[in-house]
Design a protein around this motif. Structure first.
Motif, short mmCIF file in Angstrom:
data_model
loop_
_atom_site.label_atom_id
_atom_site.label_comp_id
_atom_site.label_asym_id
_atom_site.label_seq_id
_atom_site.Cartn_x
_atom_site.Cartn_y
_atom_site.Cartn_z
N ILE A 1 0.84 -1.19 0.00
CA ILE A 1 0.00 0.00 0.00
C ILE A 1 0.88 1.24 0.00
O ILE A 1 1.85 1.34 0.76
CB ILE A 1 -0.93 0.04 1.23
CG1 ILE A 1 -1.84 -1.19 1.25
CG2 ILE A 1 -1.74 1.33 1.25
CD1 ILE A 1 -2.86 -1.23 0.11
N GLY A 2 0.52 2.18 -0.85
CA GLY A 2 1.25 3.44 -0.91
C GLY A 2 0.42 4.60 -0.45
O GLY A 2 -0.81 4.57 -0.51
N TRP A 3 1.13 5.62 0.05
CA TRP A 3 0.50 6.91 0.33
C TRP A 3 1.11 7.93 -0.62
O TRP A 3 2.34 8.00 -0.77
CB TRP A 3 0.75 7.34 1.77
CG TRP A 3 -0.05 6.60 2.79
CD1 TRP A 3 0.35 5.52 3.52
CD2 TRP A 3 -1.38 6.88 3.20
NE1 TRP A 3 -0.67 5.11 4.36
CE2 TRP A 3 -1.74 5.94 4.18
CE3 TRP A 3 -2.33 7.85 2.83
CZ2 TRP A 3 -2.98 5.92 4.80
CZ3 TRP A 3 -3.57 7.84 3.45
CH2 TRP A 3 -3.89 6.88 4.43
N PHE A 4 0.26 8.72 -1.22
CA PHE A 4 0.67 9.75 -2.16
C PHE A 4 -0.01 11.06 -1.78
O PHE A 4 -0.97 11.06 -1.01
CB PHE A 4 0.26 9.36 -3.59
CG PHE A 4 0.98 8.15 -4.12
CD1 PHE A 4 0.69 6.89 -3.65
CD2 PHE A 4 1.96 8.29 -5.09
CE1 PHE A 4 1.36 5.77 -4.13
CE2 PHE A 4 2.63 7.18 -5.59
CZ PHE A 4 2.33 5.93 -5.11
N ARG A 5 0.49 12.14 -2.32
CA ARG A 5 -0.15 13.43 -2.07
C ARG A 5 -0.05 14.31 -3.32
O ARG A 5 0.86 14.16 -4.13
CB ARG A 5 0.46 14.13 -0.87
CG ARG A 5 1.91 14.58 -1.05
CD ARG A 5 2.45 15.13 0.26
NE ARG A 5 3.83 15.59 0.15
CZ ARG A 5 4.57 15.99 1.17
NH1 ARG A 5 4.07 16.00 2.41
NH2 ARG A 5 5.83 16.40 0.97
N SER B 1 4.94 7.48 0.87
CA SER B 1 5.38 6.29 1.59
C SER B 1 4.82 5.05 0.92
O SER B 1 3.80 5.10 0.25
CB SER B 1 4.89 6.35 3.05
OG SER B 1 5.25 5.18 3.76
N CYS B 2 5.51 3.93 1.12
CA CYS B 2 5.01 2.64 0.67
C CYS B 2 5.34 1.61 1.75
O CYS B 2 6.46 1.60 2.27
CB CYS B 2 5.62 2.24 -0.66
SG CYS B 2 4.97 0.68 -1.30
N ILE B 3 4.35 0.76 2.05
CA ILE B 3 4.56 -0.28 3.05
C ILE B 3 4.26 -1.62 2.40
O ILE B 3 3.25 -1.79 1.72
CB ILE B 3 3.69 -0.02 4.30
CG1 ILE B 3 3.95 -1.06 5.38
CG2 ILE B 3 2.20 0.07 3.96
CD1 ILE B 3 3.37 -0.68 6.75
N SER B 4 5.16 -2.58 2.59
CA SER B 4 5.00 -3.89 1.96
C SER B 4 3.83 -4.66 2.58
O SER B 4 3.27 -4.26 3.60
CB SER B 4 6.30 -4.69 2.12
OG SER B 4 6.55 -4.93 3.50
N LYS B 5 3.48 -5.78 1.97
CA LYS B 5 2.27 -6.49 2.37
C LYS B 5 2.28 -6.93 3.83
O LYS B 5 1.23 -6.93 4.49
CB LYS B 5 2.04 -7.69 1.46
CG LYS B 5 3.13 -8.75 1.52
CD LYS B 5 2.83 -9.88 0.54
CE LYS B 5 3.91 -10.94 0.57
NZ LYS B 5 3.61 -12.04 -0.40
N SER B 6 3.43 -7.28 4.35
CA SER B 6 3.51 -7.73 5.73
C SER B 6 3.77 -6.58 6.70
O SER B 6 3.66 -6.75 7.91
CB SER B 6 4.64 -8.74 5.88
OG SER B 6 5.89 -8.10 5.68
N GLY B 7 4.13 -5.43 6.14
CA GLY B 7 4.54 -4.30 6.98
C GLY B 7 6.00 -4.35 7.37
O GLY B 7 6.48 -3.46 8.06
N VAL C 1 -3.85 17.02 -0.87
CA VAL C 1 -4.79 15.90 -0.77
C VAL C 1 -3.95 14.63 -0.72
O VAL C 1 -3.06 14.43 -1.56
CB VAL C 1 -5.75 15.86 -1.97
CG1 VAL C 1 -6.66 14.64 -1.87
CG2 VAL C 1 -6.57 17.13 -2.03
N TYR C 2 -4.22 13.81 0.28
CA TYR C 2 -3.47 12.57 0.49
C TYR C 2 -4.32 11.38 0.05
O TYR C 2 -5.50 11.28 0.41
CB TYR C 2 -3.09 12.43 1.96
CG TYR C 2 -1.92 13.30 2.35
CD1 TYR C 2 -2.07 14.68 2.45
CD2 TYR C 2 -0.66 12.76 2.58
CE1 TYR C 2 -1.00 15.50 2.79
CE2 TYR C 2 0.42 13.57 2.92
CZ TYR C 2 0.24 14.93 3.02
OH TYR C 2 1.31 15.74 3.35
N TYR C 3 -3.69 10.50 -0.71
CA TYR C 3 -4.35 9.32 -1.26
C TYR C 3 -3.64 8.05 -0.78
O TYR C 3 -2.41 8.03 -0.71
CB TYR C 3 -4.29 9.32 -2.78
CG TYR C 3 -4.90 10.53 -3.44
CD1 TYR C 3 -4.14 11.68 -3.67
CD2 TYR C 3 -6.22 10.52 -3.87
CE1 TYR C 3 -4.69 12.78 -4.29
CE2 TYR C 3 -6.78 11.62 -4.50
CZ TYR C 3 -6.00 12.76 -4.70
OH TYR C 3 -6.54 13.85 -5.32
#
Length: 128
Positions: free
Chosen positions: A34-38, A49-55, A93-95
């Protein structure tokens, strides 16, 4: 139906904190990064930011390193972005977004990280 819904945005003073949440539904969250973008007014969208599937692996843009922390609770189907020491230039705006093709890893791209599906965003306004 795959769905991502962001929440937690708002108005905050410089130096303050916010925690953004991303609620996932319609797919198996634990399989995907999952990524966070703005996107700020008049600017292109950028990866935060990006976090892998397990964190187990987290990645950050240089502009937010040491201030933002991504986390996830796959059992609750939630992903979070803790934002501290906020600056006016963090206003955007954060996505949140998910990849569906890359096996749960964060794959770099010119925009930040490769993602396939996006939420509708939540506004963060850092102002005094």
């Amino acid at each position: 139906q795959l769905q991502l819904v962001e929440s937690g945005g708002g108005l905050v003073q410089p130096g303050g904190s916010l925690r953004l949440s991303c609620a996932a539904s319609g797919f198996t969250l634990e399989h995907y990064a999952i990524g966070w973008f703005r996107q700020a007014p008049g600017k292109e969208r950028e990866g935060v930011s990006c976090i892998s599937k397990s964190g187990g692996s987290t990645n950050y843009a240089d502009s937010v390193k040491g201030r933002f922390t991504a986390s996830r609770d796959n059992a609750k189907k939630m992903v979070y972005l803790q934002m501290n020491s906020l600056k006016p230039e963090d206003t955007a705006v954060y996505y949140c977004a998910t990849e569906t093709l890359y096996g749960g890893s964060c794959i770099r791209s010119p925009e930040g990280w490769l993602m396939d599906f996006w939420g509708k965003g939540t506004l963060v306004n850092v102002s005094s």
